[in-house]
Design a protein around this motif. Structure first.
Motif, short mmCIF file in Angstrom:
data_model
loop_
_atom_site.label_atom_id
_atom_site.label_comp_id
_atom_site.label_asym_id
_atom_site.label_seq_id
_atom_site.Cartn_x
_atom_site.Cartn_y
_atom_site.Cartn_z
N ASP A 179 64.79 -9.63 79.39
CA ASP A 179 64.89 -8.34 78.71
C ASP A 179 66.20 -7.65 79.12
O ASP A 179 66.96 -8.16 79.95
N ASP A 213 59.58 -10.97 77.13
CA ASP A 213 58.53 -10.22 77.81
C ASP A 213 59.16 -9.20 78.75
O ASP A 213 60.22 -9.46 79.34
N PRO A 214 58.54 -8.04 78.91
CA PRO A 214 59.12 -7.02 79.79
C PRO A 214 59.12 -7.47 81.25
O PRO A 214 58.18 -8.12 81.71
N SER A 215 60.17 -7.12 81.96
CA SER A 215 60.28 -7.47 83.37
C SER A 215 59.62 -6.41 84.23
O SER A 215 59.16 -5.37 83.74
N HIS A 216 59.57 -6.67 85.54
CA HIS A 216 59.01 -5.71 86.49
C HIS A 216 60.08 -4.85 87.14
O HIS A 216 59.78 -4.09 88.07
N LEU A 217 61.32 -4.97 86.66
CA LEU A 217 62.38 -4.13 87.21
C LEU A 217 62.17 -2.68 86.78
O LEU A 217 61.67 -2.41 85.69
N PRO A 218 62.57 -1.74 87.61
CA PRO A 218 62.42 -0.33 87.23
C PRO A 218 63.32 0.02 86.05
O PRO A 218 64.41 -0.54 85.89
N ASP A 219 62.87 0.96 85.24
CA ASP A 219 63.66 1.39 84.09
C ASP A 219 65.02 1.95 84.49
O ASP A 219 65.96 1.94 83.69
N LYS A 270 66.84 -5.09 80.91
CA LYS A 270 66.98 -4.74 82.34
C LYS A 270 67.43 -5.94 83.16
O LYS A 270 68.27 -5.82 84.06
N GLU A 271 66.88 -7.11 82.86
CA GLU A 271 67.24 -8.31 83.62
C GLU A 271 68.69 -8.70 83.36
O GLU A 271 69.42 -9.10 84.29
#
Length: 818
Positions: A248, A14-20, A250-251
């Motif tokens: 994901d 699932d996509p994280s809430h970290l900025p791209d 980003k994480e």
């Protein structure tokens, strides 16, 4: 156990809430401009296909190993054992390592965290012909391939996990969590070496792995090699998702950037070979850049080392679906993806289709030709294999023939004066100073942040800590790895030892138990190494166990646990050794012996606080060679014709034995006492149970034939009870030791709490001796009552005043009979 219900193969996180913007910290490469020939790509693909075919066949087939006809149930092994899911990722990494080694002349070891993927590694070893030099029946032809496939996971063949029988291996793959630390240990003081470490995403969930990522903070690139971690994220464990599989990109980038790495994510399945080839060349370029800067005298502060995050589906290239369930890209491919192939027609046909998909006739020469033996791989898929045999991953000398014996300094000149008092640890620290100086590239100390506390700080006079992120330590070639993680210390020590060097692991007694299972895993590797003829000797694993329960000055009950002794006692007799030297000179003798020894696990237990020195250096050496002896100075008439035998095993409890003997000499002069000290615990076992075990005659000579033996032992009494089980006359032994009683209290109160004090021993001795001495029997009850009264009064004094009575630990003086 039911697994998770899956709605698709290889489900994304699932996509994280970290900025791209976080992805800007990952490494981007222009694959379109990366130079790799079509011939190389073809060789990589064919090598992987051949390796994957062999790996799958090893799990299933006992006949028709080259798929020359339709499979029948009779071709399938009766027991299907192995782990398929990790194999395609391992063969992918192995193929690319071969290519880069051949192209760049790289020196590399491969450490495989997912050690249950043995079929993948063995198949690659066979393809590069690194098995037959060690096992002549595994030739690179039909006969050798048949042996490899038929004998996998059956008696007489290779086991289902990578172990010491596997060429090129320095890591037991049976227990997850230690591959990263082992890799860093192997890289230390090997400046030419890049240790490639594959970490599965299941293993990545373990605590030891989480801490070991900090290993680069202890790698000085001027004097040590490097580790190239490849995190294989295939998404699943035995029956559910992995944590990394649910993270994901980003994480994962944020995580590894925080650890201090440059992450490169490899996940383009359609171009996976081009992607991984480019990424490995980038990673090795970064390693070379960091090392060149350090070796030219301009080290990069906090360099960001490369890490490759490899995303491929679990069981990649295996069966896609079966019975309406996903196989590839799910936990169902973890072990045997077709578990009923022996009896189920559908699964047998699926196996046939799966194996045929690799095109074995395009990979292996069937019936042979003028250039290729029957059953051998075709030359084109071997184009990536290094031509120099010693460069091949299965032939690296660092993995099996690299032992460099230590120059062990003469220790007797460092001996302490007899009848003085000295800290065993401070004395050993002075000795270790010379070991460090005399062995600048083959000895290190791995310490969980306790070197000074354990009174070994003298070594810091000649070396420093190897903490590269600390301005006070970096770029100084410090020989001390100090990290508050016993797991990381153990893993580094294992990697350092198995690649030919020698290390030392000092620790608080209570916390060595943290690495109990790691030590046991290592002992299994050591046992198999010992039994594998082509493996040469390695140095011993050496533990110093101090800050013991008997002298916990600043700590309490939580820091009182001598249980690691029992862990070593349970090892194979040819591996385990436990020593409890009674004083500083005996410690010097024992330490020198252990550093010279090979192939053992040595545990040395003792005190860091000042205590009496009973023997001069010559006497200490003779005592340690014997493993035990009668201490004539503390015995009546030098131990002749005793009524009772008092035995000390351990520093502080031996002091109490000597104090009890002195007390008895004064209070019950007619009692004939023999005092024995045991420094090598293994002598106590029944003859034949251990190489050091005394014969029955020697045992009776030392401990007398029919007299009571009162043993004061540093550890748990059950350890000695188990050890002596099987000896004749064990019913005459009384064994005292640590009883799980303690708190933050005085040293003598700890003795009183656990029944190991001089008073307890004296009372037991007079009662036992009275059975053989009529003069003593007349005063035994009175004397024993007096001793226990003294114990109660001293305990009362301690509780009132907060310290032990004065003179409690003065060296006892023996009054000779007129």
């Amino acid at each position: 156990m039911p697994g998770q219900r899956l709605f698709q193969s290889d489900p994304p996180a699932d996509p994280s809430h970290l900025p791209d913007a976080v992805l800007g910290n990952s490494v981007k490469l222009d694959l379109s401009s990366f130079a790799i020939s079509n011939a190389e790509l073809d060789a990589l693909r064919k090598f992987r296909a051949a390796a994957n075919y062999i790996a799958a066949a090893m799990i299933f087939l006992k006949d028709d190993v080259l798929l020359e006809r339709e499979l029948t149930f009779d071709d399938i092994k009766p027991r299907l054992l192995g782990h398929w899911g990790t194999c395609p990722g391992l063969t992918l990494v192995y193929a690319h390592l071969n290519r880069i080694i051949k192209k760049t002349n790289l020196d590399s070891l491969l450490v495989v965290g997912p050690g249950h993927g043995a079929p993948a590694i063995l198949s690659c070893l066979w393809l590069e012909d690194s098995i037959s030099p060690f096992y002549p029946s595994y030739t690179r032809d039909r006969a050798g391939l048949t042996n490899l496939i038929k004998k996998f996971s059956v008696p007489g063949g290779f086991p289902s996990h990578i172990n010491a029988e596997t060429p090129g291996s320095i890591h037991e793959g049976g227990e997850l969590g230690y591959a990263v630390a082992v890799s860093f240990g192997a890289a230390l003081d090997n400046p030419h070496l890049v240790v490639t470490c594959v970490v599965g995403d299941g293993e990545a969930e373990t605590g030891p792995t989480a801490t070991a990522w900090h290993g680069y903070k202890f790698i000085d690139p001027a004097v040590s090699g490097a580790v190239l971690p490849i995190v294989h994220v295939n998404g699943f464990k035995i029956s559910n998702r992995t944590i990394y599989g649910c993270m994901d990109d980003k994480e994962l980038v944020a995580l590894f950037c925080g650890y201090g790495y440059q992450p490169r994510i490899v996940k383009d399945l359609a171009n996976i070979d081009r992607d991984l080839a480019a990424s490995m060349e980038w990673a090795l370029g970064e390693i070379a850049r960091i090392q060149q800067a350090a070796r030219s005298g301009k080290p990069i502060v906090k360099p960001r080392w490369p890490v490759i995050i490899l995303r491929t589906p679990k069981g990649f290239s295996g069966p896609k679906e079966l019975h309406g369930e996903y196989i590839e890209g799910s936990y169902r491919s973890h072990q045997v993806p077709l578990p009923n192939a022996k009896t189920d027609e559908t699964e047998l046909k699926t196996l046939q289709s799966w194996l045929a998909s690799y095109g074995p006739r395009r990979l292996f020469c069937i019936d042979g030709d003028t250039d290729t033996p029957d059953g051998a791989p075709y030359p084109e898929l071997l184009q990536i294999v290094p031509e120099i045999r010693d460069k091949r991953l299965g032939m690296r000398k660092e993995a099996y023939a690299a032992y460099q014996p230590l120059k062990v300094p003469a220790w007797k000149t460092l001996g302490v004066q007899k009848q003085s008092q000295a800290s065993c640890m401070k004395t050993v620290g002075e000795f270790l100073k010379h070991v460090v100086t005399d062995n600048p590239t083959r000895f290190r100390i791995f310490s969980p942040d306790e070197l000074e506390s354990n009174k070994l700080g003298a070594v810091l006079e000649v070396t420093g800590r190897d903490m590269q992120w600390d301005v006070a330590c970096r770029a100084q070639d410090g020989r001390i790895i100090e990290i508050l993680s016993e797991h990381t210390c153990q893993g580094m020590l294992q990697g350092y030892t198995l690649t030919g060097r020698t290390g030392l692991f000092p620790s608080y007694e209570a916390f060595l138990g943290i690495v109990h299972t790691m030590m046991v895993q290592y002992s299994k590797f050591a046992k198999m190494s010992f039994e594998t003829k082509w493996r040469q000797d390695v140095g011993s694993i050496n533990y110093i166990e101090t800050s013991t329960w008997a002298r916990q000055e600043h700590n309490g009950f939580s820091h009182q646990n001598p249980g690691f002794i029992g862990a070593v006692l349970n090892l194979k007799p040819k591996i385990g050794r436990v020593y409890l030297p009674p004083d500083a000179n005996c410690w010097l003798s024992t330490m020198a012996h252990c550093l010279r020894s090979r192939n053992y696990i040595n545990l040395i237990v003792g005190s860091k606080q000042p205590t009496s020195v009973w023997l001069d250096p010559e006497e200490a050496d003779r005592h340690c060679i014997a493993g035990a002896s009668v201490w004539k100075f503390a015995s009546v008439d030098e131990g002749v014709d005793p009524d009772v035998v008092l035995v000390g095993i351990g520093t502080e409890v031996t002091f109490e034995v000597i104090a009890a003997a002195a007390l008895l000499r004064k209070q019950v002069p007619d009692l004939r006492v023999r005092v024995v000290n045991v420094t090598d615990l293994m002598i106590l076992g029944p003859y034949g149970s251990h190489p050091h075990a005394l014969s029955d005659d020697d045992f009776d000579t030392l401990f007398a034939v029919d007299r009571s033996i009162i043993i004061n032992f540093h550890g748990y009494p059950l350890d000695v009870k188990g050890l002596v089980f099987g000896r004749p006359g064990v019913e005459r032994m009384v064994i005292e030791g640590y009883r799980e009683e303690g708190t933050t209290t005085t040293p003598f109160d700890m003795m009183l709490c656990n029944g190991t004090s001089r008073y307890h021993l004296a009372a037991a001795a007079v009662r036992a001796g009275a059975l053989f001495n009529s003069k003593v029997s007349c005063v035994a009850h009175e004397a024993a009552s007096y001793f226990m009264h003294r114990a109660a009064k001293d305990k009362e004094f301690i509780h009132v005043h907060g310290h032990d009575p004065d003179g409690m630990f003065d060296t006892p003086v023996f009054e000779k009979k007129n």
